[in-house]
Write a protein that holds these residues in place. Structure first.
Motif, PDB file in Angstrom:
ATOM      1  N   ASP A 198     -34.147 -22.976 -11.506  1.00 26.92           N
ATOM      2  CA  ASP A 198     -33.254 -23.733 -12.394  1.00 26.92           C
ATOM      3  C   ASP A 198     -31.977 -24.172 -11.689  1.00 26.92           C
ATOM      4  OD1 ASP A 198     -32.049 -21.308 -12.209  1.00 26.92           O
ATOM      5  OD2 ASP A 198     -32.386 -20.712 -14.293  1.00 26.92           O
ATOM      6  N   GLY A 199     -31.999 -24.127 -10.346  1.00 29.30           N
ATOM      7  CA  GLY A 199     -30.927 -24.752  -9.596  1.00 29.30           C
ATOM      8  C   GLY A 199     -29.718 -23.895  -9.313  1.00 29.30           C
ATOM      9  N   ARG A 200     -29.809 -22.582  -9.606  1.00 24.51           N
ATOM     10  CA  ARG A 200     -28.662 -21.727  -9.289  1.00 24.51           C
ATOM     11  C   ARG A 200     -28.682 -21.351  -7.815  1.00 24.51           C
ATOM     12  NH1 ARG A 200     -28.701 -16.651 -12.677  1.00 24.51           N
ATOM     13  NH2 ARG A 200     -30.900 -17.095 -13.003  1.00 24.51           N
ATOM     14  N   GLU A 201     -27.504 -21.039  -7.317  1.00 23.00           N
ATOM     15  CA  GLU A 201     -27.386 -20.631  -5.925  1.00 23.00           C
ATOM     16  C   GLU A 201     -28.031 -19.250  -5.754  1.00 23.00           C
ATOM     17  OE1 GLU A 201     -23.673 -20.233  -3.037  1.00 23.00           O
ATOM     18  OE2 GLU A 201     -23.235 -21.372  -4.882  1.00 23.00           O
ATOM     19  N   ALA A 202     -28.670 -19.021  -4.610  1.00 21.54           N
ATOM     20  CA  ALA A 202     -29.300 -17.715  -4.386  1.00 21.54           C
ATOM     21  C   ALA A 202     -29.305 -17.376  -2.902  1.00 21.54           C
ATOM     22  CB  ALA A 202     -30.727 -17.721  -4.926  1.00 21.54           C
ATOM     23  N   LEU A 203     -29.404 -16.078  -2.626  1.00 24.67           N
ATOM     24  CA  LEU A 203     -29.516 -15.588  -1.246  1.00 24.67           C
ATOM     25  C   LEU A 203     -30.794 -14.771  -1.163  1.00 24.67           C
ATOM     26  CD1 LEU A 203     -25.923 -14.263  -0.534  1.00 24.67           C
ATOM     27  CD2 LEU A 203     -27.081 -16.132   0.682  1.00 24.67           C
ATOM     28  N   PHE A 204     -31.426 -14.836   0.009  1.00 22.27           N
ATOM     29  CA  PHE A 204     -32.701 -14.129   0.112  1.00 22.27           C
ATOM     30  C   PHE A 204     -32.853 -13.490   1.484  1.00 22.27           C
ATOM     31  CE2 PHE A 204     -37.062 -14.247   1.691  1.00 22.27           C
ATOM     32  CZ  PHE A 204     -37.709 -13.462   0.739  1.00 22.27           C
ATOM     33  N   SER A 205     -33.376 -12.294   1.492  1.00 20.75           N
ATOM     34  CA  SER A 205     -33.683 -11.654   2.773  1.00 20.75           C
ATOM     35  C   SER A 205     -34.968 -10.845   2.646  1.00 20.75           C
ATOM     36  CB  SER A 205     -32.535 -10.745   3.199  1.00 20.75           C
ATOM     37  OG  SER A 205     -32.919 -10.013   4.335  1.00 20.75           O
ATOM     38  N   SER A 206     -35.777 -10.923   3.678  1.00 23.93           N
ATOM     39  CA  SER A 206     -37.034 -10.168   3.698  1.00 23.93           C
ATOM     40  C   SER A 206     -37.045  -9.362   4.989  1.00 23.93           C
ATOM     41  CB  SER A 206     -38.196 -11.153   3.665  1.00 23.93           C
ATOM     42  OG  SER A 206     -39.347 -10.558   4.186  1.00 23.93           O
ATOM     43  N   ALA A 207     -37.392  -8.100   4.903  1.00 21.93           N
ATOM     44  CA  ALA A 207     -37.312  -7.277   6.113  1.00 21.93           C
ATOM     45  C   ALA A 207     -38.514  -6.372   6.250  1.00 21.93           C
ATOM     46  CB  ALA A 207     -36.045  -6.427   6.078  1.00 21.93           C
ATOM     47  N   HIS A 208     -38.714  -5.926   7.466  1.00 20.84           N
ATOM     48  CA  HIS A 208     -39.729  -4.909   7.771  1.00 20.84           C
ATOM     49  C   HIS A 208     -41.134  -5.343   7.395  1.00 20.84           C
ATOM     50  CE1 HIS A 208     -36.108  -2.753   8.321  1.00 20.84           C
ATOM     51  NE2 HIS A 208     -35.871  -2.564   7.041  1.00 20.84           N
ATOM     52  N   ARG A 209     -41.432  -6.628   7.621  1.00 17.95           N
ATOM     53  CA  ARG A 209     -42.779  -7.088   7.264  1.00 17.95           C
ATOM     54  C   ARG A 209     -43.854  -6.456   8.140  1.00 17.95           C
ATOM     55  NH1 ARG A 209     -39.777 -11.594   6.735  1.00 17.95           N
ATOM     56  NH2 ARG A 209     -40.386 -12.421   8.764  1.00 17.95           N
ATOM     57  N   ALA A 210     -43.472  -5.974   9.316  1.00 19.92           N
ATOM     58  CA  ALA A 210     -44.453  -5.316  10.188  1.00 19.92           C
ATOM     59  C   ALA A 210     -45.109  -4.142   9.469  1.00 19.92           C
ATOM     60  CB  ALA A 210     -43.786  -4.845  11.473  1.00 19.92           C
ATOM     61  N   GLY A 211     -44.352  -3.567   8.537  1.00 22.73           N
ATOM     62  CA  GLY A 211     -44.891  -2.441   7.794  1.00 22.73           C
ATOM     63  C   GLY A 211     -46.145  -2.784   7.010  1.00 22.73           C
ATOM     64  N   LEU A 212     -46.289  -4.070   6.672  1.00 19.11           N
ATOM     65  CA  LEU A 212     -47.487  -4.499   5.950  1.00 19.11           C
ATOM     66  C   LEU A 212     -48.738  -4.225   6.778  1.00 19.11           C
ATOM     67  CD1 LEU A 212     -46.339  -8.002   4.661  1.00 19.11           C
ATOM     68  CD2 LEU A 212     -46.739  -5.970   3.274  1.00 19.11           C
ATOM     69  N   TRP A 213     -48.542  -4.196   8.107  1.00 19.69           N
ATOM     70  CA  TRP A 213     -49.692  -4.083   9.006  1.00 19.69           C
ATOM     71  C   TRP A 213     -50.049  -2.649   9.366  1.00 19.69           C
ATOM     72  CZ3 TRP A 213     -52.667  -8.202  10.636  1.00 19.69           C
ATOM     73  CH2 TRP A 213     -52.215  -9.449  10.169  1.00 19.69           C
ATOM     74  N   GLY A 214     -49.275  -1.701   8.844  1.00 15.82           N
ATOM     75  CA  GLY A 214     -49.481  -0.303   9.225  1.00 15.82           C
ATOM     76  C   GLY A 214     -50.903   0.177   9.020  1.00 15.82           C
ATOM     77  N   ALA A 215     -51.397   0.056   7.784  1.00 13.97           N
ATOM     78  CA  ALA A 215     -52.738   0.567   7.491  1.00 13.97           C
ATOM     79  C   ALA A 215     -53.776  -0.162   8.344  1.00 13.97           C
ATOM     80  CB  ALA A 215     -53.050   0.395   6.009  1.00 13.97           C
ATOM     81  N   TRP A 216     -53.578  -1.458   8.512  1.00 15.46           N
ATOM     82  CA  TRP A 216     -54.552  -2.253   9.271  1.00 15.46           C
ATOM     83  C   TRP A 216     -54.620  -1.784  10.724  1.00 15.46           C
ATOM     84  CZ3 TRP A 216     -55.472  -5.723  13.231  1.00 15.46           C
ATOM     85  CH2 TRP A 216     -56.606  -6.534  13.086  1.00 15.46           C
ATOM     86  N   VAL A 217     -53.456  -1.589  11.333  1.00 15.82           N
ATOM     87  CA  VAL A 217     -53.420  -1.136  12.729  1.00 15.82           C
ATOM     88  C   VAL A 217     -53.979   0.286  12.833  1.00 15.82           C
ATOM     89  CG1 VAL A 217     -51.877  -0.572  14.648  1.00 15.82           C
ATOM     90  CG2 VAL A 217     -51.491  -2.638  13.317  1.00 15.82           C
TER      91      VAL A 217
END
Ligand code: HEM
Lengths: 427, 271
Positions: free
Chosen positions: A135-154
């Motif tokens: 709806d057009g409001r100002e926002a800030l975004f951060s995403s971190a530690h995505r490597a963790g998604l791969w833990g079980a796979w590795v």
């Protein structure tokens, strides 16, 4: 077909397999391995013994059914990982996409705060980017530690490689043993290589306990085209010509001297536990059954050695003629054993070394598997993927976050971070 | 040095005992100050315990982790360390109160073992042994904490709502998450233990895995905790079942540690 594929790659099947594997391992460890039917019959009952032998529980870890469980585990891991690979790639991308993140409901909410950047810092969320809500409001975004998604796979990939490396190694490895005293050369099985024991030393501490066994060895091929030497000791194996050499164990050897009618007949180095046939009368055999470096005779117990040091040597022998036991006794160094025209003496006790030689081309695969398993576990447990976004409202910024792994603990952290920021800002 | 260690060990045991009594008093009298005192006493005991281990190491001229006595006291040390970390990090003194008797039991078991310092056989003289045993201590300590957390989890339902304990114990969702943290710490270190053990066995015995009973049981333990992880993810499984599983896992740990030595012979019979 699709159903089978789905089951084979499912976590349900994984749990079943793991349970079966745990049961199989514990059962096999409780039953002494590698014994005969008669042994089990004596230990348990005939029926139990028959069952143990029929189910290969006497050598469970090398049985077909154990192999099958592991094969299923590999199939399960492989299918599961193949199936999840595209999903994981898609999710890793989605995690970093502010538009999609902001549409989702967070699991945690706090605020409003005045300075969202500092909340991101407190939560250790790096480089928040500016974006906007639908709806057009100002926002800030951060995403971190995505490597963790791969833990079980590795981790799963690691386990797969570990099982494969171990299994292939078991199936293709070759093992040999060579033993002897310094100066002796013996063939290494059918490899076409000869092993010479150049030196062998038993390092004793002042209290006569063994500190280290060290053998110096030289390996050359039968055709004599060059050679390689190394020193091997316990915990320090050596690699020569693609084979690995281990100092495995030791024992005693002695020179057995045979004279016939006072004239020298033969002089051989014999290890304790070996037989020596008399040269011109092979039916007559001397068995060097044991050696006591520090001989003591305890009535009621028998001969034994007080320490490992060469202080008071004695030799236990048996003599056979046409496989009939003629006699046995303990010989001291100067004593002679006389059998008809033959005189036998034992001299020059020394340590022999037993070198184990192993060729396993898949150890590296198992090692990589093990390391990947570790890496996967670290990623799965200690790199928790999280997304945090802040949306501007009339009263300030509201903070939202999402971390499936972190759950309530993550929610607490987020709320605490927002509250601390609020307190800081107002003080 | 060994004399010093002996004295320190006795003091450590008394300190842990006193900390345990204070923890119990905290629950009985319901005063938060007592929990703080217990925690400080336990931390002091831990520092002395560390000194005792260092003295033993200097006295014996090697890592003090090679026989039943040394491993038992190090196990108690590891459990104390991990429980301190969890108590502080999750502000959870009741965990300390439940862990204290387990720590005391294990150090009591150590006290019953022979303290003689024996020279090491050649196979035990390896740096990998150091990694192997020290990671095992952390793994066992973490599993000990997850066992205690499971017990708390399973008892949680019986506690009076709004009672003293109810207010001092996180809700079940958080308990489950904290338990997951301790199991994952334990599993990571157990994996490290098995890996370094395999590397060491390869160098010492020429075979990195030979299905020796202790190896087999550490694998069984590892599988049990792997199952815990998966069961926990699967929907439909409530925390209760996972808690029971984590408790069973610790029974496996103790069997691997003590049961195998007593019941099943193998190359590990010295530790
Ligand atoms: C045998 C076949 C196995 C299959 C098919 C399988 C399958 C799965 C699946 C589908 C997940 C869910 C991942 C997610 O939701 O992010 C998972 C998670 C996981 N699995 Fe397995 N698994 C197997 C064996 C193992 C084993 C033996 C281990 C050993 C430790 C293991 C360790 C893990 C870990 C660490 C996670 C992540 C758990 C968490 O982060 O809480 N898996 N597995």
């Amino acid at each position: 077909m699709k159903k089978i594929w789905k089951f084979l790659s499912s976590m349900k099947f994984a749990i079943i397999l793991l349970a079966v594997l745990a049961l199989a391992c514990s059962a096999a460890s409780l039953i002494t391995q590698g014994q005969s039917y008669e042994w089990y019959a004596r230990q348990y009952s005939e029926r139990t013994a028959a069952l143990i032998v029929a189910l290969h529980l006497d050598d469970a870890f090398h049985s077909a059914w154990f192999l099958l469980i592991n094969a299923f585990l590999c199939v399960n891991l492989l299918f599961c990982n193949l199936l999840r690979l595209p999903q994981l790639i898609a999710r890793t991308k989605a995690e970093a996409d502010p538009a999609r993140a902001i549409e989702t409901e967070g699991t945690a909410q706090a605020g409003p705060v005045r300075d969202p950047g500092r909340v991101f810092k407190r939560l250790r969320m790096p480089n928040p980017i500016s974006t906007a809500t639908a709806d057009g409001r100002e926002a800030l975004f951060s995403s971190a530690h995505r490597a963790g998604l791969w833990g079980a796979w590795v981790c799963h990939l690691g386990i797969l490689l570990l099982i494969l490396g171990f299994g292939l190694g078991q199936m293709t490895q070759r093992q040999y043993t060579v033993y002897g005293v310094p100066g002796q050369t013996r063939p290494i099985g059918d490899t076409g290589y000869l092993l010479t024991i150049d030196d062998f030393e038993v390092g004793l501490r002042p209290d006569d306990t063994v500190e280290q066994y060290t053998a110096d060895i030289t390996v050359r091929d039968v055709d004599g085209r060059g050679s390689q030497s190394a020193s091997v000791s316990v915990n320090n194996p050596a690699s020569l010509y693609g084979m690995k050499f281990y100092q495995n164990s030791t024992g005693w050897a002695a020179k057995i001297n045979v004279q016939k009618d006072g004239a020298p007949l033969q002089d051989d180095v014999v290890c304790a536990g070996e037989y020596l046939a008399v040269k011109d009368k092979p039916e007559l055999v001397v068995f060097f059954s044991a050696f006591y470096p520090d001989y003591v005779m305890t009535p009621g117990v028998g001969p034994s050695t007080a320490t490992g040091a060469l202080k008071n040597p004695a030799y236990l022998y048996q003599v056979y003629y046409k496989e009939q036991l003629l006699g046995m006794n303990v010989l001291m160094p100067e004593e002679e054993l006389t059998i008809d025209e033959y005189t036998v003496t034992f001299t020059d006790p020394q340590n022999y070394t037993l070198i184990q030689i192993k060729v396993d081309h898949f150890t590296w695969l198992a090692l990589i598997g093990g390391l990947l398993t570790m890496l996967g576990l670290i990623l799965a447990f200690y790199v928790q993927p999280a997304r945090v976004w802040a949306m501007k409202g009339d009263a300030g910024w509201t903070i939202h976050g999402l971390s499936r792994k972190g759950g309530a603990l993550f929610r607490d952290r987020l709320i605490a971070a927002a509250r601390e920021e609020d307190a800081d800002a107002s003080s | 040095m060994l004399q010093v260690e002996n004295t320190l060990f006795t003091i450590v045991m008394l300190t842990y005992f006193a900390a345990m009594i204070l923890y119990f008093a905290f629950i009985a009298v319901k005063r938060d100050g007592l929990a703080k005192a217990a925690l400080i006493l336990q931390a002091a005991g831990f520092i002395l315990h560390t000194e005792a281990l260092v003295c033993r190491g200097i006295g014996a001229g090697r890592l003090p982790m090679t026989n039943q006595y040394e491993f038992a006291t190090a196990f108690a040390w590891g459990l104390c360390l991990v429980s301190l970390i969890f108590v502080v990090r999750f502000k959870f003194p009741v965990l300390g109160a439940f862990a204290a008797p387990v720590i005391f039991l294990i150090i009591g078991y150590a006290a019953m073992q022979s303290r003689e310092v024996k020279a090491l056989m050649p196979a035990l003289r390896s740096n990998w042994l150091g990694f192997h045993v020290s990671t095992a201590i952390i793994a066992y300590g973490a599993f000990g904490v997850s066992f205690v957390l499971s017990v708390i989890f399973l008892m949680r339902d019986r506690m009076k709502a709004q009672g003293f304990l109810d207010q001092h114990i996180p809700n079940k969702e958080k308990l489950d998450l904290i338990s997951y943290r301790s199991v994952s710490l334990g599993l990571l270190f157990l994996t490290f233990t098995i890996l370094t053990g395999a590397i060491w066995a390869e160098r010492a015995w020429g075979s990195y895995w030979s299905w020796d009973p202790k190896e087999t049981w550490s694998l069984v333990t590892w599988i049990i905790y792997a199952m815990y992880l998966h069961l926990r993810i699967r929907r439909g499984w409530n925390g209760r079942a996972a808690a029971i599983f984590a408790a069973v896992g610790f029974v496996c740990v103790m069997f691997t540690y003590i049961g195998v030595n007593v019941l099943l012979p193998g190359v590990h019979s010295y530790a």
